[in-house]
Structures are given as C-alpha cells and as structure tokens.
Design a protein around this motif. Structure first.
Motif, PDB file in Angstrom:
ATOM      1  N   PRO A 341      90.453   4.019 -27.581  1.00 30.70           N
ATOM      2  CA  PRO A 341      90.981   5.013 -27.496  1.00 30.70           C
ATOM      3  C   PRO A 341      90.497   6.327 -28.296  1.00 30.70           C
ATOM      4  O   PRO A 341      90.890   7.582 -27.669  1.00 30.70           O
ATOM      5  N   ALA A 342      89.477   6.217 -29.001  1.00 36.31           N
ATOM      6  CA  ALA A 342      88.837   7.350 -29.564  1.00 36.31           C
ATOM      7  C   ALA A 342      87.838   8.189 -28.416  1.00 36.31           C
ATOM      8  O   ALA A 342      87.702   9.365 -28.647  1.00 36.31           O
ATOM      9  N   TRP A 343      87.619   7.285 -27.538  1.00 35.08           N
ATOM     10  CA  TRP A 343      86.636   7.902 -26.416  1.00 35.08           C
ATOM     11  C   TRP A 343      87.056   7.816 -24.963  1.00 35.08           C
ATOM     12  O   TRP A 343      86.537   8.764 -24.094  1.00 35.08           O
ATOM     13  N   CYS A 344      87.992   6.913 -24.893  1.00 33.57           N
ATOM     14  CA  CYS A 344      88.287   6.460 -23.330  1.00 33.57           C
ATOM     15  C   CYS A 344      89.711   6.869 -22.955  1.00 33.57           C
ATOM     16  O   CYS A 344      90.676   6.626 -23.939  1.00 33.57           O
ATOM     17  N   SER A 345      90.032   7.332 -21.988  1.00 33.52           N
ATOM     18  CA  SER A 345      91.302   7.583 -21.191  1.00 33.52           C
ATOM     19  C   SER A 345      91.274   7.289 -19.974  1.00 33.52           C
ATOM     20  O   SER A 345      90.624   7.949 -19.187  1.00 33.52           O
ATOM     21  N   GLY A 346      92.279   6.436 -19.600  1.00 36.03           N
ATOM     22  CA  GLY A 346      92.385   5.926 -17.747  1.00 36.03           C
ATOM     23  C   GLY A 346      90.918   5.303 -17.423  1.00 36.03           C
ATOM     24  O   GLY A 346      90.580   4.233 -18.056  1.00 36.03           O
ATOM     25  N   ARG A 347      90.442   6.078 -16.715  1.00 41.07           N
ATOM     26  CA  ARG A 347      89.143   5.625 -16.090  1.00 41.07           C
ATOM     27  C   ARG A 347      87.901   6.234 -16.407  1.00 41.07           C
ATOM     28  O   ARG A 347      86.971   6.098 -15.853  1.00 41.07           O
ATOM     29  N   ASN A 348      88.041   6.977 -17.524  1.00 42.58           N
ATOM     30  CA  ASN A 348      86.872   7.593 -18.033  1.00 42.58           C
ATOM     31  C   ASN A 348      86.841   7.450 -19.516  1.00 42.58           C
ATOM     32  O   ASN A 348      87.561   7.441 -20.383  1.00 42.58           O
ATOM     33  N   PHE A 350      84.126   9.101 -22.766  1.00 46.20           N
ATOM     34  CA  PHE A 350      83.149  10.206 -22.845  1.00 46.20           C
ATOM     35  C   PHE A 350      81.983   9.505 -23.608  1.00 46.20           C
ATOM     36  O   PHE A 350      81.860   8.558 -24.169  1.00 46.20           O
ATOM     37  N   ASP A 351      80.670  10.235 -23.284  1.00 44.81           N
ATOM     38  CA  ASP A 351      79.349   9.532 -23.810  1.00 44.81           C
ATOM     39  C   ASP A 351      79.285   9.606 -25.270  1.00 44.81           C
ATOM     40  O   ASP A 351      78.480   9.033 -25.869  1.00 44.81           O
ATOM     41  N   GLY A 352      80.426  10.287 -26.320  1.00 47.53           N
ATOM     42  CA  GLY A 352      80.312   9.930 -27.545  1.00 47.53           C
ATOM     43  C   GLY A 352      80.517   8.782 -27.880  1.00 47.53           C
ATOM     44  O   GLY A 352      80.099   8.022 -29.035  1.00 47.53           O
ATOM     45  N   ILE A 353      81.114   7.840 -27.173  1.00 46.00           N
ATOM     46  CA  ILE A 353      81.276   6.386 -27.331  1.00 46.00           C
ATOM     47  C   ILE A 353      79.670   5.683 -27.476  1.00 46.00           C
ATOM     48  O   ILE A 353      79.589   4.563 -28.321  1.00 46.00           O
ATOM     49  N   LEU A 354      78.648   6.431 -26.823  1.00 44.21           N
ATOM     50  CA  LEU A 354      77.382   5.724 -27.096  1.00 44.21           C
ATOM     51  C   LEU A 354      76.718   6.068 -28.279  1.00 44.21           C
ATOM     52  O   LEU A 354      75.924   5.308 -29.124  1.00 44.21           O
ATOM     53  N   VAL A 355      77.249   7.273 -29.004  1.00 43.22           N
ATOM     54  CA  VAL A 355      76.738   7.636 -30.488  1.00 43.22           C
ATOM     55  C   VAL A 355      77.399   6.692 -31.219  1.00 43.22           C
ATOM     56  O   VAL A 355      76.712   6.267 -32.386  1.00 43.22           O
ATOM     57  N   ASP A 356      78.619   6.323 -31.125  1.00 42.57           N
ATOM     58  CA  ASP A 356      79.370   5.386 -31.965  1.00 42.57           C
ATOM     59  C   ASP A 356      78.302   3.900 -31.983  1.00 42.57           C
ATOM     60  O   ASP A 356      78.292   3.389 -33.068  1.00 42.57           O
ATOM     61  N   ALA A 357      78.280   3.615 -30.787  1.00 45.46           N
ATOM     62  CA  ALA A 357      77.505   2.462 -30.728  1.00 45.46           C
ATOM     63  C   ALA A 357      76.072   2.536 -31.121  1.00 45.46           C
ATOM     64  O   ALA A 357      76.037   1.386 -31.987  1.00 45.46           O
TER      65      ALA A 357
END
Length: 540
Positions: A341-348, A350-357
């Motif tokens: 939920p920090a990066w994703c909503s519906g079908r999208n 955001f690329d910030g999820i890659l920074v977290d990874a």
C-alpha cells in the motif's frame, strides 16, 4: 427480428473492401494526399492509388471467401482493422511485427490502461458496426463450381482494374510509395497482414534455442584486503526522451535532484530500438543494433551472464513489463503486481517500490553486486499515473489515456511530471548508495527509448527505426560513482565528464557494465567502453 438483405458473396466482399478503404484508412489517406505524384496530376494520382489499394484489400479478403468461412473471416478482419485504425488515427502508430509483438506480449495491467469510451466508440464504429452488418446479411450461395467461377471473375476484375491504374499512374505511384516507406505500415488491413506474417515467421518453431556461452573466461581485477563491496545499480528507464531531460538542456528543469548531485549526463545517446521488446534485450547484448535480433539475443548469453561468470552477484527487480528474456539466468523479482500500500494502488505501482527493494537488498550485501532496476518511468499513455501527487509540479495535466482529447500543454505537463519523478527515483538510489558506508556504489541510468508527445501527429513510440523521429531514439543516460568506486580502478572524474560529451548508444552499455565492474574477458571490448580511456588500469 428483421431479416437481413440477400446478397451475393462477391457483393459482400466488394462492400467490405470499400468500407475498409474509406473508413479504416484515414491515416493512410492523410499521407497519400500529401504525396507528390510528380508529373501525374493529383486528380488522377489519388484515384489510381485508391483503385490499387482497394484491389489489394480485396485480394486479402478472397482466400476465405467461401461458405462457413466468409463471415467469421470478414468479422475478424473488420475488428482487427478497426482496432488498428484507432491506434493509427489517434496516436500516429504504425503496424509491423514489433508492434504486434508488443500487443501479444503485453499484460492485463498494461492493456487495461488503454481502455476508454473513445476506444470502444471508434473500434465499434469502424470495426464492430460493419462486422455486425456482415453477420446480419444473408448470402446467396450457389453451387460450388459457380461460386468458384464468380471468384475467378472477381480476380480477373482485380487484375484488369489494377492494370489500368498502373498504366495510367504507375510511375507516379511507384516513386511516391518508394519515397514514403512508412505507408506500408499504415495501409489497413494490409499492414496487419504483413506484420502478422513477419511476426509468425520470426516466432515460428525452429530448432530449440541453445544459448551460446559468452565470456566464460571472465575474471576481475584483484582487490585489496579489506576493500568494501562494490555495488553497481543499473536503472533501465522507460520512455524517457532527451528532449524533455533537464540535464540535457530542456527549458524546464525536470531533473533538479540529479543536477544537485552533480551526476554526469551523457547528452548524445541513441537507443537500439523504439520499443521495449527490442531495446531492453539489446542494451545487455553484445550484438549491437546493426546485428541485433530477438532470437539472436535469446540464443546468446548477455552482460548479466558475463558478470556472473566473473563472480559478481547479479539481481533484477522489475516494475515494468518483464525482462524480455534478459534475466533468465539470474535472480529476478517481479514487483509490478505487488500490493504494497505504500507504493501501489489499483493496477499501478510507483517506481519508489524499487528503491525500497534496493534498500532491503543492500542490507544483506556482503560481496560485489550488480542490481538492475527496471522502472516504469514515463510509460504512456497514462503519464499522470506514473508519479505520486506531490510530483505534480507542472499543471494543468492530461488525466486521460486518450491523449488527443488533451491540449499539447496538458500532455507535456503530465509527461514532464513523470520525468521529474524518474529524477527523484534515480536520485534516491544514489542517496541510498551514498548513505551506506559499508559499500562503494555507482549508478548508471539509460532509457530504453524515447517518446513522441504529438509532434508531427505522433504519440508514444514504436515507429520503425528507419524513419522514427529523433524524440523516439535520442535518450538520456546518467552516471554517478562514489569516490571509493572510482578509486578502485583509478577512474578520472574529469575524463568521464569529457567522455559524456561524445556520442554514444545502447551498443556501449554491454562493455560499460563490464568495465565498471573491472571484468576482463574476451567478451569485453575496451574500444566500446565509454570509460575505458579514463581508467588508470587501462591497457596502453
């Protein structure tokens, strides 16, 4: 229910060909009207060309024009032509095997971003409506020999009319078509048929792909005792164009954070292709744009494999449409379907999820690594969905996947906001590496291809490379290295800045990755490595 009109099969075929020529070829006619027919007057040139196109379409419809097959066949052709007409007319798209490959290899998340009422209306009016009329019409079938003879007469008519058209305007038509090669990709449904044949031929079952080894002799320069782990993060961009890149001289500062970090910008870089399916594998291949083919790349190890042979730990994290076969032999994590939920909503997401990874991965890093982050970047047409609300600096924005319903300013604003967010993602990766005292880090970013935002009536990307506009092939590339990373092989910072002013392309990324990780191998070509001349370890 009222019964449909009774018609001969030939009449139905002629009406369908006429419909396709008139209503599914607006993009083609737009190009044709602008052609210079030479000494042939336009009042003769266009009718001659129209006859030739109509006859060609008719030939395409003939093979399955017999009982039980004709209606399903015509329905399929009409619906496909309607869909192609929508993308050609609304986005300036072309149809070739690469376009069809992108269609067949897309996922439900990406496909869903295209859905709109305008799309439904246009495909319905151009394709579904005539398809329903075909289904409603009753066809008067005669004994097979007579039906066959009627098709022969139709073919003879095609030959005769084509001969007349060629006789009157052959020279003007031939020279105009020869000078406008893109016409072959927009004449509907001919472009679909030729693209499909090329796609099937390229994808047809062949001898099983045996991956040829590459760089199995790879080694690395010895490190000093107690040296920190080296971590190189390669960020594979999506749809970023140099024309909208602040570091490359764009009037708007769309890359403020990279500018503040003094990242080195490579201002003259060209992509291998104009779509992800070509450019992404080409980036990591040693084949280069001239010799690249999808099958050739799949049948050959790539830069990630050579790095692995040299003892480097390689990982791939994806928030786009997959690795296109590049990361098959390394650790791969798909994040585009995450429910974080920090990066994703519906079908999208955001690329910030890659920074977290990346941060989580670095916490467990004990040796040298190359980490690939495949970002969603500026993937269109829904640019407004590519960045969080706080990055909506340029307004008003286009909040539709139907770019033609927005003003040029709205499209540009939404796209520039997506670039602004890409800048923040790259900068966050740099900050993460810079803030980790346990590693020596470096970042290399390169977009897979550029993007058209309505210039010359074109949107998105995917134009055949031979006549693709500069905005689809001129891409941004950025590099950052920590002091410790540069010191490992004596890379001179001033030299890197000098090299960044020279012209480069995706052809150089294979060797740049190996060079940055000090890989020595028969697969490494120092003359193609942009930084080779900047290293104290370079061979004389």
């Amino acid at each position: 229910m009222m019964r449909g009109p009774l018609m001969r099969a030939n009449t139905v075929l002629l009406l369908c060909a006429a419909w396709l020529l008139a209503f599914a070829n607006f993009s083609a006619w737009k190009l044709l009207v602008a052609l210079d027919p030479g000494r042939l007057p336009h009042w003769l040139f266009l009718p001659c060309l129209g006859v030739l196109l109509a006859m060609t379409i008719l030939v395409l419809l003939l093979p399955l024009s017999f009982k039980w097959a004709i209606k399903p066949w015509l329905v399929i052709v009409l619906l496909c032509a309607g869909a192609a007409a929508f993308f050609m007319d609304d986005f300036g798209a072309v149809v070739d095997r690469h376009t069809l490959r992108s269609v067949f290899e897309t996922n439900s998340r990406e496909a869903g971003e295209w859905l709109s009422w305008r799309m439904a209306w246009k495909i319905g009016a151009t394709g579904a409506l005539p398809a329903l009329l075909v289904l409603w019409t009753r066809i008067e079938w005669r004994p097979f020999p007579r039906e066959l003879w009627s098709r022969v007469k139709l073919i003879l008519m095609v030959i005769a009319l084509s001969a007349v058209a060629i006789g009157i305007g052959g020279r003007g038509v031939a020279s105009s078509l020869r000078n406008q090669r893109e016409l072959g990709h927009v004449i509907n449904p001919i472009a679909i048929a030729s693209g499909l044949v090329a796609y099937v031929d390229n994808a047809r079952p062949q001898a099983p792909i045996v991956v040829q080894p590459l760089g199995r002799d790879a080694t690395r320069l010895p490190t000093t005792a107690g040296a920190k782990p080296q971590v190189l993060v390669f960020i594979a961009g999506e749809s970023a164009r140099a024309a909208s890149w602040g570091l490359s001289g764009y009037a708007r500062q769309t890359t403020p954070r990279l500018a503040a970090l003094a990242a080195v910008n490579f201002a003259d870089v060209r992509s291998c292709g104009t779509d992800t399916a070509v450019s992404l594998p080409c980036m990591f291949s040693d084949l280069g744009r001239k010799d690249f083919s999808e099958r050739g790349a799949l049948a050959r190890e790539n830069a990630l494999d050579v790095l692995t042979h040299a003892g480097v730990d390689v990982a791939w994290f994806d928030n786009n449409t997959g690795d296109k076969g590049v990361a098959k032999r390394v650790h791969e994590t798909d994040l585009q379907n995450s429910s974080d939920p920090a990066w994703c909503s519906g079908r999208n997401c955001f690329d910030g999820i890659l920074v977290d990874a990346l941060k989580k991965t670095l916490a467990d890093t004990h040796g040298d690594r190359v980490i690939v982050l495949h970002v969603k970047g500026s993937h269109g047409p829904a640019y407004y969905q590519r960045y969080p609300a706080e990055f909506e600096r340029f307004t008003p924005v286009c909040r539709s996947n139907q770019l033609q319903t927005c003003t040029p300013e709205q499209i540009r604003n939404a796209y520039d906001n997506s670039i602004l967010y890409t800048d923040a993602v790259i900068a966050s990766v740099i900050d993460t590496l810079q803030g980790d005292p346990a590693i020596d880090g470096a970042v290399l970013y390169a977009s897979d291809h550029g993007e058209s935002l309505g210039e010359s009536g074109l949107y998105l990307h995917g134009a055949p490379y031979a006549f693709a506009p500069d905005v689809q092939t001129h891409i941004p590339m950025v590099m950052w290295m920590s002091a410790g990373f540069r010191q490992r092989d004596g890379t001179d910072a001033a030299c890197v800045t000098h090299q960044a002013a020279l012209p480069w392309s995706h052809d150089n990324i294979f060797d740049a990755l190996l060079g940055m990780m000090q890989v020595r191998s028969s697969a490494y070509r120092p003359q193609l490595d942009p930084l080779h001349a900047c290293r104290a370890t370079s061979a004389p």
